[in-house]
Write an enzyme that holds these catalytic residues in place. Structure first.
Site, PDB file in Angstrom:
ATOM      1  N   HIS A  72      -2.309 -10.225   6.964  1.00  0.00           N
ATOM      2  CA  HIS A  72      -1.622  -8.930   6.848  1.00  0.00           C
ATOM      3  C   HIS A  72      -2.310  -8.082   5.787  1.00  0.00           C
ATOM      4  O   HIS A  72      -2.427  -8.519   4.645  1.00  0.00           O
ATOM      5  CB  HIS A  72      -0.151  -9.123   6.459  1.00  0.00           C
ATOM      6  CG  HIS A  72       0.695  -9.591   7.600  1.00  0.00           C
ATOM      7  ND1 HIS A  72       2.033  -9.326   7.694  1.00  0.00           N
ATOM      8  CD2 HIS A  72       0.384 -10.283   8.716  1.00  0.00           C
ATOM      9  CE1 HIS A  72       2.514  -9.845   8.816  1.00  0.00           C
ATOM     10  NE2 HIS A  72       1.534 -10.439   9.451  1.00  0.00           N
ATOM     11  N   TYR A 201      10.428  -4.616   3.414  1.00  0.00           N
ATOM     12  CA  TYR A 201      11.403  -4.804   2.335  1.00  0.00           C
ATOM     13  C   TYR A 201      12.246  -3.536   2.299  1.00  0.00           C
ATOM     14  O   TYR A 201      11.692  -2.438   2.111  1.00  0.00           O
ATOM     15  CB  TYR A 201      10.700  -4.962   0.982  1.00  0.00           C
ATOM     16  CG  TYR A 201       9.939  -6.264   0.812  1.00  0.00           C
ATOM     17  CD1 TYR A 201       8.669  -6.438   1.345  1.00  0.00           C
ATOM     18  CD2 TYR A 201      10.493  -7.324   0.092  1.00  0.00           C
ATOM     19  CE1 TYR A 201       7.963  -7.624   1.178  1.00  0.00           C
ATOM     20  CE2 TYR A 201       9.794  -8.521  -0.086  1.00  0.00           C
ATOM     21  CZ  TYR A 201       8.540  -8.660   0.452  1.00  0.00           C
ATOM     22  OH  TYR A 201       7.843  -9.835   0.278  1.00  0.00           O
ATOM     23  N   PRO A 293      13.269 -14.547  -4.699  1.00  0.00           N
ATOM     24  CA  PRO A 293      12.297 -14.515  -3.599  1.00  0.00           C
ATOM     25  C   PRO A 293      11.619 -13.165  -3.340  1.00  0.00           C
ATOM     26  O   PRO A 293      10.630 -13.112  -2.624  1.00  0.00           O
ATOM     27  CB  PRO A 293      13.115 -14.954  -2.377  1.00  0.00           C
ATOM     28  CG  PRO A 293      14.537 -14.741  -2.754  1.00  0.00           C
ATOM     29  CD  PRO A 293      14.633 -14.840  -4.233  1.00  0.00           C
ATOM     30  N   LYS A 297       6.659 -14.912  -4.559  1.00  0.00           N
ATOM     31  CA  LYS A 297       5.774 -15.492  -5.568  1.00  0.00           C
ATOM     32  C   LYS A 297       6.012 -16.980  -5.844  1.00  0.00           C
ATOM     33  O   LYS A 297       5.233 -17.612  -6.568  1.00  0.00           O
ATOM     34  CB  LYS A 297       5.901 -14.705  -6.898  1.00  0.00           C
ATOM     35  CG  LYS A 297       5.254 -13.346  -6.844  1.00  0.00           C
ATOM     36  CD  LYS A 297       3.734 -13.452  -6.745  1.00  0.00           C
ATOM     37  CE  LYS A 297       3.090 -12.149  -6.347  1.00  0.00           C
ATOM     38  NZ  LYS A 297       2.150 -12.218  -5.241  1.00  0.00           N
ATOM     39  N   TYR A 385       1.267  -7.861  -5.518  1.00  0.00           N
ATOM     40  CA  TYR A 385       1.715  -8.512  -4.281  1.00  0.00           C
ATOM     41  C   TYR A 385       0.615  -9.422  -3.720  1.00  0.00           C
ATOM     42  O   TYR A 385       0.900 -10.534  -3.260  1.00  0.00           O
ATOM     43  CB  TYR A 385       2.121  -7.459  -3.231  1.00  0.00           C
ATOM     44  CG  TYR A 385       2.917  -8.046  -2.089  1.00  0.00           C
ATOM     45  CD1 TYR A 385       4.283  -8.290  -2.222  1.00  0.00           C
ATOM     46  CD2 TYR A 385       2.310  -8.384  -0.887  1.00  0.00           C
ATOM     47  CE1 TYR A 385       5.023  -8.845  -1.186  1.00  0.00           C
ATOM     48  CE2 TYR A 385       3.038  -8.943   0.159  1.00  0.00           C
ATOM     49  CZ  TYR A 385       4.398  -9.166  -0.002  1.00  0.00           C
ATOM     50  OH  TYR A 385       5.121  -9.720   1.026  1.00  0.00           O
TER      51      TYR A 385
END
Ligand code: APR
Ligand code: PHB
Length: 394
Positions: A72, A201, A293, A297, A385
């Site tokens: 991704h 998200y 969550p 990580k 990220y």
């Protein structure tokens, strides 16, 4: 019995460390409290940083990830119905993440372990580290009613948050840092195509939601729930309805729902113990730290610890540099706190927590707007990220 390293726990940390050490000719034995099937039954996150993927390949267990894992190069953040794409690759100079479920990579590591002929003892109970402060540590345990003892040079505590390793360090030698968030994530796994090719998200007045996936036919969705919520009170229908309310309209409209394969509530906690070692015992992964969550990580922070201990022990055995073991905790902790800060920040940014003043609400809105509207803000999110590099041991 005798070995170089006893590894307590066969989760991702223990299995990955065991394979990497084996590849360097460092013998190790893994002791796991439950069965292999039980370990594989746990459903957890599946977003891998490139550093994790490299370690898995180095461990000889990356083949299936490279075939079935999805690369991704972007992730979406939706705020009150408006979608923003964080272009991970262009904002980080080409870095990406790989979506590959923890169950699958655990299975790959177990298969590699079987081929390596290193010992893994499942359903080993009453595992206990001894003499960790001295030069001759050993681990005792019971299996099938028989008692065993393994002498070793080092012990790797990879036994998760509730394991025995951290508890065997005298309490006056450690300090714990913790934040428990109100409520948790209600998660559903369903055999349906994901609503979006990339993760979404979503921040919403009714609470956070996440659209994730395991493959093009297996989806993982989450919604933030309050501290009093019980999983029994959430029928599949109620879950899908609530998820839809928190998603942008165009996603809600095309969401394909189906029966849940798994449904559970995961708590949200930030936790770190310092230092992450005592004598010849090292703590890795969830045994030493927990993240909420948001930001995915947990697994990736654990991989940083595995990389550090593996690098140190390789030099200890190949070059006799046993003094390097003293660098373990300080090396890990810098990266651990990076992961903690990002997960804590993302959680606060994207969730709806009660009790904010009107002013704090405005600050929250402005912060969301800044990080999503500006390239600098997006870069800060993307950089963390995809994951920060591992520290090299010199
Ligand atoms: N003796 C032996 N094994 C034990 C003991 C014990 N006393 N206590 C716990 N274990 C085992 C558990 O059964 C589990 O299989 O240790 C393992 C710990 O695995 P995880 O909890 O998955 O921890 P870790 O490997 O550090 O995971 C790293 O992946 O699963 C995620 O949430 C986890 O994000 C974290 C990351
Ligand atoms: C998941 O797919 O389970 C997942 C993905 C990203 C997260 C957390 C969980 O941040």
């Amino acid at each position: 019995m005798k070995t170089k390293v006893v590894i307590i726990g066969a989760g991702p940390s223990g299995l990955l460390l065991g394979q990497l050490l084996h590849k360097q000719g460092i013998d190790n034995i893994i002791l796991e409290r439950v069965s292999a099937d039980y370990v594989l039954g746990r459903i957890r996150a599946g977003v891998l940083e490139e550093g994790f993927a490299s370690l898995l390949r180095e461990a000889g267990a990356g083949e299936r990830m490279d075939i079935d894992g999805e690369v991704h190069d972007g992730v979406e953040i939706a705020v009150d119905g408006k979608r923003v794409r964080i272009d991970l690759a262009s904002l980080t100079g080409g870095k990406k993440v790989i979506v590959y479920g923890q169950t699958e990579l655990t299975r790959d590591l177990m298969d590699a372990r079987t081929l390596s002929n290193q010992i893994t003892s499942y359903e080993a109970v009453n595992v206990e580290p001894h003499d960790i402060a001295g030069d001759l540590p050993f681990v005792s345990y019971e299996k099938d009613g028989q008692k065993f003892k393994i002498q070793c040079d080092y012990i790797a505590g990879c036994d998760g948050f509730h394991g025995v390793s951290r508890k065997s360090i005298p309490s006056d030698h450690i300090k714990e840092y913790e934040r428990v968030y109100p409520g948790g994530w209600l998660g559903v796994l369903s055999a349906t195509p994901p609503v979006n090719p990339e993760l979404v998200y979503a921040h919403h007045e009714r609470g956070f939601a996440l659209c994730s996936l395991r493959s093009q036919s297996l989806s993982r969705y989450y919604i933030q729930v309050g501290p009093k919520e019980k999983v029994e009170d959430w029928s599949d229908d109620r879950f899908w309805q609530e998820l839809k309310r928190r998603l942008p309209d165009e996603l809600a409209d095309k969401l394909i729902t189906g029966p849940s394969i798994e449904k559970s509530i995961a708590p949200m906690r930030s936790y770190v113990v310092e230092p992450m070692q005592y004598g010849r015992l090292f703590l890795l992964g969830d045994a030493a730290h927990i993240v909420p969550p948001t930001g995915a990580k947990g697994l990736n922070t654990a991989a940083g610890d595995v990389h550090t201990l593996y690098s140190i022990l390789t030099k200890v055995y190949a070059e006799g540099r046993s003094e390097l073991t003293e660098k373990y905790s300080q090396t890990c902790l810098r990266r651990v706190w990076d992961g903690e800060r990002f997960s804590w920040w993302m959680s606060n940014l994207l969730h709806k927590f009660e009790g904010k003043s009107a002013f704090e609400e405005k600050m929250h809105k402005s912060e969301l707007d800044y990080y999503l509207r500006t390239e600098t803000g997006q870069k800060i999110i993307a950089d963390q990220y995809v994951g920060l590099p591992y520290d090299e041991i010199k």
